[in-house]
Design a protein around this motif. Structure first.
Motif, PDB file in Angstrom:
ATOM      1  N   LYS A 111     -25.934  -3.854  80.728  1.00  0.00           N
ATOM      2  CA  LYS A 111     -27.364  -4.185  80.614  1.00  0.00           C
ATOM      3  C   LYS A 111     -28.014  -4.226  81.997  1.00  0.00           C
ATOM      4  N   ARG A 112     -27.341  -4.858  82.933  1.00  0.00           N
ATOM      5  CA  ARG A 112     -27.871  -4.913  84.288  1.00  0.00           C
ATOM      6  C   ARG A 112     -27.927  -3.526  84.930  1.00  0.00           C
ATOM      7  N   PHE A 113     -26.950  -2.714  84.661  1.00  0.00           N
ATOM      8  CA  PHE A 113     -26.903  -1.334  85.146  1.00  0.00           C
ATOM      9  C   PHE A 113     -28.105  -0.569  84.614  1.00  0.00           C
ATOM     10  N   ALA A 114     -28.342  -0.684  83.302  1.00  0.00           N
ATOM     11  CA  ALA A 114     -29.462   0.016  82.677  1.00  0.00           C
ATOM     12  C   ALA A 114     -30.795  -0.456  83.256  1.00  0.00           C
ATOM     13  N   GLU A 115     -30.923  -1.753  83.458  1.00  0.00           N
ATOM     14  CA  GLU A 115     -32.167  -2.295  84.013  1.00  0.00           C
ATOM     15  C   GLU A 115     -32.410  -1.776  85.426  1.00  0.00           C
ATOM     16  N   ASP A 116     -31.343  -1.639  86.197  1.00  0.00           N
ATOM     17  CA  ASP A 116     -31.487  -1.184  87.566  1.00  0.00           C
ATOM     18  C   ASP A 116     -31.863   0.297  87.635  1.00  0.00           C
ATOM     19  N   ILE A 117     -31.335   1.091  86.728  1.00  0.00           N
ATOM     20  CA  ILE A 117     -31.703   2.516  86.679  1.00  0.00           C
ATOM     21  C   ILE A 117     -33.129   2.661  86.173  1.00  0.00           C
ATOM     22  N   GLY A 118     -33.479   1.885  85.144  1.00  0.00           N
ATOM     23  CA  GLY A 118     -34.861   1.833  84.686  1.00  0.00           C
ATOM     24  C   GLY A 118     -35.366   3.057  83.956  1.00  0.00           C
ATOM     25  N   ASP A 119     -34.526   3.676  83.160  1.00  0.00           N
ATOM     26  CA  ASP A 119     -34.926   4.843  82.374  1.00  0.00           C
ATOM     27  C   ASP A 119     -34.286   4.710  80.999  1.00  0.00           C
ATOM     28  N   ALA A 120     -35.098   4.762  79.955  1.00  0.00           N
ATOM     29  CA  ALA A 120     -34.594   4.546  78.590  1.00  0.00           C
ATOM     30  C   ALA A 120     -33.596   5.598  78.150  1.00  0.00           C
ATOM     31  N   ARG A 121     -33.530   6.706  78.870  1.00  0.00           N
ATOM     32  CA  ARG A 121     -32.586   7.773  78.504  1.00  0.00           C
ATOM     33  C   ARG A 121     -31.181   7.506  79.040  1.00  0.00           C
ATOM     34  N   PHE A 122     -31.036   6.461  79.828  1.00  0.00           N
ATOM     35  CA  PHE A 122     -29.751   6.148  80.433  1.00  0.00           C
ATOM     36  C   PHE A 122     -28.932   5.235  79.523  1.00  0.00           C
ATOM     37  N   ILE A 123     -27.693   5.647  79.238  1.00  0.00           N
ATOM     38  CA  ILE A 123     -26.786   4.907  78.364  1.00  0.00           C
ATOM     39  C   ILE A 123     -25.531   4.581  79.168  1.00  0.00           C
ATOM     40  N   PRO A 124     -25.505   3.442  79.835  1.00  0.00           N
ATOM     41  CA  PRO A 124     -24.365   3.128  80.693  1.00  0.00           C
ATOM     42  C   PRO A 124     -23.115   2.798  79.876  1.00  0.00           C
ATOM     43  N   TYR A 125     -21.974   3.196  80.404  1.00  0.00           N
ATOM     44  CA  TYR A 125     -20.700   2.815  79.797  1.00  0.00           C
ATOM     45  C   TYR A 125     -19.714   2.475  80.906  1.00  0.00           C
ATOM     46  N   LEU A 126     -19.196   1.245  80.845  1.00  0.00           N
ATOM     47  CA  LEU A 126     -18.134   0.807  81.744  1.00  0.00           C
ATOM     48  C   LEU A 126     -16.866   0.655  80.917  1.00  0.00           C
ATOM     49  N   GLN A 127     -15.780   1.250  81.387  1.00  0.00           N
ATOM     50  CA  GLN A 127     -14.527   1.200  80.658  1.00  0.00           C
ATOM     51  C   GLN A 127     -13.838  -0.155  80.860  1.00  0.00           C
ATOM     52  N   LEU A 128     -13.384  -0.741  79.774  1.00  0.00           N
ATOM     53  CA  LEU A 128     -12.610  -1.973  79.800  1.00  0.00           C
ATOM     54  C   LEU A 128     -11.127  -1.639  79.808  1.00  0.00           C
ATOM     55  N   HIS A 129     -10.394  -2.001  80.841  1.00  0.00           N
ATOM     56  CA  HIS A 129     -10.886  -2.268  82.185  1.00  0.00           C
ATOM     57  C   HIS A 129     -10.828  -0.977  82.983  1.00  0.00           C
ATOM     58  N   GLU A 130     -10.081  -0.012  82.442  1.00  0.00           N
ATOM     59  CA  GLU A 130      -9.986   1.315  83.065  1.00  0.00           C
ATOM     60  C   GLU A 130      -9.497   2.314  82.021  1.00  0.00           C
ATOM     61  N   TYR A 131      -9.592   3.587  82.366  1.00  0.00           N
ATOM     62  CA  TYR A 131      -9.245   4.658  81.432  1.00  0.00           C
ATOM     63  C   TYR A 131      -7.860   4.489  80.815  1.00  0.00           C
ATOM     64  N   GLU A 132      -6.881   4.083  81.610  1.00  0.00           N
ATOM     65  CA  GLU A 132      -5.498   4.030  81.141  1.00  0.00           C
ATOM     66  C   GLU A 132      -5.285   3.061  79.987  1.00  0.00           C
ATOM     67  N   ALA A 133      -6.248   2.165  79.747  1.00  0.00           N
ATOM     68  CA  ALA A 133      -6.143   1.265  78.594  1.00  0.00           C
ATOM     69  C   ALA A 133      -6.065   2.059  77.290  1.00  0.00           C
ATOM     70  N   TYR A 134      -6.771   3.191  77.237  1.00  0.00           N
ATOM     71  CA  TYR A 134      -6.758   3.996  76.009  1.00  0.00           C
ATOM     72  C   TYR A 134      -5.337   4.410  75.622  1.00  0.00           C
ATOM     73  N   LEU A 135      -4.482   4.610  76.613  1.00  0.00           N
ATOM     74  CA  LEU A 135      -3.131   5.109  76.350  1.00  0.00           C
ATOM     75  C   LEU A 135      -2.264   4.060  75.663  1.00  0.00           C
ATOM     76  N   PHE A 136      -2.676   2.793  75.728  1.00  0.00           N
ATOM     77  CA  PHE A 136      -1.962   1.731  75.012  1.00  0.00           C
ATOM     78  C   PHE A 136      -2.346   1.694  73.535  1.00  0.00           C
ATOM     79  N   SER A 137      -3.263   2.569  73.116  1.00  0.00           N
ATOM     80  CA  SER A 137      -3.590   2.672  71.694  1.00  0.00           C
ATOM     81  C   SER A 137      -2.376   3.139  70.898  1.00  0.00           C
ATOM     82  N   ASP A 138      -1.533   3.932  71.535  1.00  0.00           N
ATOM     83  CA  ASP A 138      -0.279   4.381  70.919  1.00  0.00           C
ATOM     84  C   ASP A 138       0.691   4.795  72.027  1.00  0.00           C
ATOM     85  N   PRO A 139       1.464   3.844  72.538  1.00  0.00           N
ATOM     86  CA  PRO A 139       2.366   4.137  73.650  1.00  0.00           C
ATOM     87  C   PRO A 139       3.435   5.190  73.347  1.00  0.00           C
TER      88      PRO A 139
END
Length: 232
Positions: A111-139
């Motif tokens: 939300k803070r990221f979006a507010e700082d950019i200030g354009d409604a077309r911006f859809i920020p996404y921060l990965q929790l906590h990093e990309y490699e977390a996805y790999l724990f979906s099925d080790p």
């Protein structure tokens, strides 16, 4: 048809977005341009991309593209790790009070990221906590690297079982998802950008979505963009 520019933190995200997310969005009439490594510095007029987390160059990079693409049906998004964000990221200090609730914390930062950019077309996404977390979906995906490493795979599965979602695996310097993986599979540290997207393909996008709710919410938002142009 809506169009999307995706700014990736590193080559792993860039490849994953190109091979998995881009074709997924196409099914919904959303065209994603080739993912862009986000800027981390600008020296002597040259933009340096990927691997950095300094906020100002990232913001300037995104806004530079926005100035070139002013159509209301062109959108902009990111794939940036929450892990090790630079201290100058908007709201980071304030978010420390939310650390016990990772979803609330990351949504606050977006939300803070979006507010700082200030354009409604911006859809920020921060990965929790990093990309490699996805790999724990099925080790078991790590069989792709070595079918004989059953002990190491069981260790990773045991870690995954400790958490409600792989996205909650913490962000300690030695306990972040990537660090845990490298402990069991050292070669992943040497060729992260190669193995990261390949292992995710072994798991499949739908499995990752079913295990990673924050990722799924973001991807669902992108899938809904067709015909959603922002009014001027």
């Amino acid at each position: 048809m809506a169009r999307v520019y995706l700014f990736a933190e590193g080559q792993t995200e860039q490849t994953f977005a190109d091979t998995s997310i881009k074709p997924q969005l196409a099914q919904y009439g959303v065209f994603m341009h080739n993912p862009i490594l986000i800027a981390h510095a600008k020296k002597k007029g040259k933009v340096h991309r990927g691997g950095g987390r300094n906020y100002a160059p990232m913001k300037n990079d995104i806004m530079g593209f926005m100035k070139q693409e002013k159509a209301p049906d062109v959108f902009f998004t990111t794939m940036i790790d929450l892990y090790a964000l630079h201290p100058d990221f908007p709201g980071l200090a304030e978010s420390e009070s939310l650390r016990q609730d990772p979803i609330q914390r990351v949504e606050f930062l977006e939300k803070r990221f979006a507010e700082d950019i200030g354009d409604a077309r911006f859809i920020p996404y921060l990965q929790l906590h990093e990309y490699e977390a996805y790999l724990f979906s099925d080790p078991t995906c790590f069989k792709y690297l070595d079918t004989g490493r059953t002990k190491e795979i069981k260790v990773l599965q045991s870690i995954a079982n400790e958490y409600q979602t792989p996205e909650f695996i913490n962000d300690g310097l030695q306990t972040a998802p990537s660090k845990r993986i490298i402990t069991q599979f050292p070669d992943c540290g040497k060729a992260k950008s190669v193995f990261g997207s390949q292992l995710a393909e072994q798991i499949g996008l739908q499995v990752i979505r079913s295990k990673c709710c924050h990722f799924n919410k973001w991807l669902s938002r992108l899938e809904s963009l067709n015909g959603e142009g922002i009014s001027s």
